[in-house]
Design a protein around this motif. Structure first.
Motif, PDB file in Angstrom:
ATOM      1  N   LEU A 168       0.853  -1.185   0.000  1.00 15.48           N
ATOM      2  CA  LEU A 168       0.000   0.000   0.000  1.00 15.48           C
ATOM      3  C   LEU A 168       0.891   1.238   0.000  1.00 15.48           C
ATOM      4  O   LEU A 168       1.760   1.402   0.872  1.00 15.48           O
ATOM      5  CB  LEU A 168      -0.887  -0.002   1.240  1.00 15.48           C
ATOM      6  N   GLY A 169       0.713   2.128  -0.969  1.00 15.47           N
ATOM      7  CA  GLY A 169       1.528   3.336  -1.053  1.00 15.47           C
ATOM      8  C   GLY A 169       1.254   4.071  -2.342  1.00 15.47           C
ATOM      9  O   GLY A 169       0.364   3.708  -3.116  1.00 15.47           O
ATOM     10  N   SER A 170       2.028   5.109  -2.584  1.00 15.56           N
ATOM     11  CA  SER A 170       1.812   5.942  -3.762  1.00 15.56           C
ATOM     12  C   SER A 170       3.104   6.641  -4.126  1.00 15.56           C
ATOM     13  O   SER A 170       4.138   6.460  -3.476  1.00 15.56           O
ATOM     14  CB  SER A 170       0.726   6.981  -3.472  1.00 15.56           C
ATOM     15  N   SER A 171       3.041   7.472  -5.162  1.00 14.45           N
ATOM     16  CA  SER A 171       4.208   8.254  -5.543  1.00 14.45           C
ATOM     17  C   SER A 171       4.627   9.201  -4.421  1.00 14.45           C
ATOM     18  O   SER A 171       5.800   9.546  -4.307  1.00 14.45           O
ATOM     19  CB  SER A 171       3.907   9.056  -6.814  1.00 14.45           C
ATOM     20  N   ASP A 172       3.676   9.613  -3.584  1.00 16.15           N
ATOM     21  CA  ASP A 172       3.988  10.533  -2.482  1.00 16.15           C
ATOM     22  C   ASP A 172       4.762   9.853  -1.361  1.00 16.15           C
ATOM     23  O   ASP A 172       5.488  10.515  -0.616  1.00 16.15           O
ATOM     24  CB  ASP A 172       2.706  11.137  -1.913  1.00 16.15           C
ATOM     25  N   THR A 173       4.590   8.538  -1.204  1.00 19.48           N
ATOM     26  CA  THR A 173       5.243   7.814  -0.103  1.00 19.48           C
ATOM     27  C   THR A 173       6.400   6.954  -0.575  1.00 19.48           C
ATOM     28  O   THR A 173       7.019   6.250   0.231  1.00 19.48           O
ATOM     29  CB  THR A 173       4.216   6.912   0.614  1.00 19.48           C
ATOM     30  N   LEU A 174       6.708   7.001  -1.859  1.00 19.32           N
ATOM     31  CA  LEU A 174       7.647   6.062  -2.462  1.00 19.32           C
ATOM     32  C   LEU A 174       9.000   6.032  -1.768  1.00 19.32           C
ATOM     33  O   LEU A 174       9.523   4.960  -1.439  1.00 19.32           O
ATOM     34  CB  LEU A 174       7.803   6.385  -3.944  1.00 19.32           C
ATOM     35  N   LEU A 175       9.590   7.205  -1.540  1.00 23.81           N
ATOM     36  CA  LEU A 175      10.944   7.241  -0.991  1.00 23.81           C
ATOM     37  C   LEU A 175      11.005   6.759   0.454  1.00 23.81           C
ATOM     38  O   LEU A 175      12.082   6.393   0.936  1.00 23.81           O
ATOM     39  CB  LEU A 175      11.525   8.656  -1.095  1.00 23.81           C
ATOM     40  N   ALA A 176       9.874   6.751   1.127  1.00 22.71           N
ATOM     41  CA  ALA A 176       9.852   6.277   2.516  1.00 22.71           C
ATOM     42  C   ALA A 176       9.529   4.788   2.606  1.00 22.71           C
ATOM     43  O   ALA A 176       9.449   4.249   3.716  1.00 22.71           O
ATOM     44  CB  ALA A 176       8.817   7.069   3.312  1.00 22.71           C
ATOM     45  N   MET A 177       9.381   4.111   1.478  1.00 21.35           N
ATOM     46  CA  MET A 177       8.913   2.725   1.486  1.00 21.35           C
ATOM     47  C   MET A 177      10.039   1.694   1.442  1.00 21.35           C
ATOM     48  O   MET A 177       9.778   0.497   1.417  1.00 21.35           O
ATOM     49  CB  MET A 177       7.950   2.495   0.316  1.00 21.35           C
ATOM     50  N   ASP A 178      11.271   2.143   1.382  1.00 20.46           N
ATOM     51  CA  ASP A 178      12.420   1.222   1.366  1.00 20.46           C
ATOM     52  C   ASP A 178      12.274   0.201   0.241  1.00 20.46           C
ATOM     53  O   ASP A 178      12.403  -1.011   0.445  1.00 20.46           O
ATOM     54  CB  ASP A 178      12.562   0.522   2.718  1.00 20.46           C
ATOM     55  N   VAL A 179      12.014   0.706  -0.964  1.00 20.82           N
ATOM     56  CA  VAL A 179      11.841  -0.164  -2.117  1.00 20.82           C
ATOM     57  C   VAL A 179      13.158  -0.798  -2.530  1.00 20.82           C
ATOM     58  O   VAL A 179      13.209  -1.960  -2.933  1.00 20.82           O
ATOM     59  CB  VAL A 179      11.217   0.623  -3.286  1.00 20.82           C
ATOM     60  N   GLY A 180      14.248  -0.042  -2.425  1.00 18.43           N
ATOM     61  CA  GLY A 180      15.538  -0.540  -2.867  1.00 18.43           C
ATOM     62  C   GLY A 180      15.713  -0.357  -4.360  1.00 18.43           C
ATOM     63  O   GLY A 180      14.785   0.053  -5.071  1.00 18.43           O
ATOM     64  N   PRO A 181      16.890  -0.679  -4.895  1.00 17.89           N
ATOM     65  CA  PRO A 181      17.150  -0.460  -6.323  1.00 17.89           C
ATOM     66  C   PRO A 181      16.329  -1.395  -7.195  1.00 17.89           C
ATOM     67  O   PRO A 181      16.113  -2.567  -6.863  1.00 17.89           O
ATOM     68  CB  PRO A 181      18.654  -0.749  -6.465  1.00 17.89           C
ATOM     69  N   VAL A 182      15.857  -0.864  -8.324  1.00 15.08           N
ATOM     70  CA  VAL A 182      15.089  -1.646  -9.293  1.00 15.08           C
ATOM     71  C   VAL A 182      15.643  -1.384 -10.683  1.00 15.08           C
ATOM     72  O   VAL A 182      16.156  -0.291 -10.964  1.00 15.08           O
ATOM     73  CB  VAL A 182      13.587  -1.299  -9.255  1.00 15.08           C
ATOM     74  N   LEU A 183      15.556  -2.387 -11.549  1.00 19.69           N
ATOM     75  CA  LEU A 183      15.993  -2.185 -12.921  1.00 19.69           C
ATOM     76  C   LEU A 183      14.962  -1.371 -13.696  1.00 19.69           C
ATOM     77  O   LEU A 183      15.314  -0.457 -14.453  1.00 19.69           O
ATOM     78  CB  LEU A 183      16.212  -3.530 -13.624  1.00 19.69           C
ATOM     79  N   LEU A 184      13.687  -1.674 -13.489  1.00 23.26           N
ATOM     80  CA  LEU A 184      12.613  -0.995 -14.206  1.00 23.26           C
ATOM     81  C   LEU A 184      11.568  -0.497 -13.224  1.00 23.26           C
ATOM     82  O   LEU A 184      11.289  -1.147 -12.210  1.00 23.26           O
ATOM     83  CB  LEU A 184      11.919  -1.942 -15.196  1.00 23.26           C
ATOM     84  N   THR A 185      10.997   0.646 -13.554  1.00 25.76           N
ATOM     85  CA  THR A 185       9.736   1.069 -12.952  1.00 25.76           C
ATOM     86  C   THR A 185       8.720   1.117 -14.071  1.00 25.76           C
ATOM     87  O   THR A 185       8.942   1.770 -15.096  1.00 25.76           O
ATOM     88  CB  THR A 185       9.851   2.451 -12.291  1.00 25.76           C
ATOM     89  N   VAL A 186       7.624   0.396 -13.897  1.00 23.97           N
ATOM     90  CA  VAL A 186       6.560   0.401 -14.902  1.00 23.97           C
ATOM     91  C   VAL A 186       5.352   1.097 -14.316  1.00 23.97           C
ATOM     92  O   VAL A 186       5.072   1.007 -13.122  1.00 23.97           O
ATOM     93  CB  VAL A 186       6.204  -1.025 -15.375  1.00 23.97           C
TER      94      VAL A 186
END
Length: 269
Positions: free
Chosen positions: A93-111
């Motif tokens: 659960l999240g959005s572009s507004d919370t993205l940087l706080a979500m600890d997503v880590g590095p990704v090759l692609l964002t779709v």
């Protein structure tokens, strides 16, 4: 990228995956070749909805982080993934507004599907610059029939007439942070860290019956059950009557649907 007021997206959930046209499989074949997807990569699907991009991508990579601000969409995505036996998906659960706080880590692609226009595009592109790997990319994918070089089918005008009888003009225009943006995505991308753009598209014909045309309308935010409210029954009745009058032989309602991909990469260093 926030849930619409009144649960408009939530009310589309039963209709979204069932009646929206699926992305052309050639999109995923292209991404597999272009980025040598071999089951070891991580991908972010931002605005994942019920998983129209997530589920076909998951078998090609190690993990898809599927982010959406609507809990009901995520629940539907989990259900569809379980039914299809697709794993390797982290539903969040999240959005572009919370993205940087979500600890997503590095990704090759964002779709992203039809969600980029719901965001602060310039800010999001700067945020994605910190997440997408150096050789990675942002992929904007759309699937629909609204293109200047595609002739709309005659029955679509019938649907539009019914919409106008039941909805106010502002609702028909669509909504977002400021409605649909006037500046094309490609222009915003060219001013961003992801200024190198590749584009591809694939066309196919989709055939629907009356029930499928009605279900498709209920999958849109502006004609969702929540948006229609108490007028839903009248809308459906009017649309069914009008479609049957347009095609009294019971034939199908055909439409040329285009899957389009805008692949945005960083310029060569």
């Amino acid at each position: 990228m926030k849930p619409l007021p009144g649960g408009l997206f939530a009310s589309t959930v039963p209709y979204y995956a069932r009646f929206r046209p699926a992305y052309d499989p050639r999109l995923f074949a292209l991404l597999g070749r272009r980025f040598s997807l071999d089951g070891s990569q991580r991908v972010l699907d931002l605005g994942a909805g019920s998983g129209a991009l997530t589920l076909p991508l998951a078998p090609l990579v190690r993990e898809v982080i599927a982010v959406d601000p609507e809990p009901a969409m995520l629940a539907e995505g989990r259900r569809l993934a379980a039914r299809a036996g697709v794993g390797g998906i982290d539903w969040r659960l999240g959005s572009s507004d919370t993205l940087l706080a979500m600890d997503v880590g590095p990704v090759l692609l964002t779709v992203m599907g039809a969600s980029f226009h719901w965001t602060d595009r310039e800010r999001l592109l700067c945020d994605l610059d910190t997440l997408i790997e150096p050789e990675g990319a942002l992929v904007l994918a759309t699937c629909g029939a609204q293109h200047d070089d595609l002739e709309p089918p005659p029955w679509l005008a019938v649907v539009e007439q019914v919409r106008r009888r039941h909805l106010d003009p502002e609702r028909l225009r669509g909504s977002g942070p400021a409605g649909y943006p006037d500046v094309r995505h490609q222009e915003v991308l060219r001013r961003s860290p992801f200024s190198r753009i590749e584009e591809a598209h694939w066309d196919r014909t989709v055939s629907r019956g009356v029930d499928e045309v009605i279900g498709l309308q209920l999958s849109y935010s502006f004609t969702s059950p929540a948006a229609l409210g108490p007028g839903r029954e009248a809308f459906e009745h009017d649309l069914r009557r009008t479609l049957n009058a347009f095609r009294p032989d019971g034939g199908s309602f055909d439409e040329c649907v285009r899957t389009e991909a805008v692949i945005a990469l960083r310029p060569p260093s």
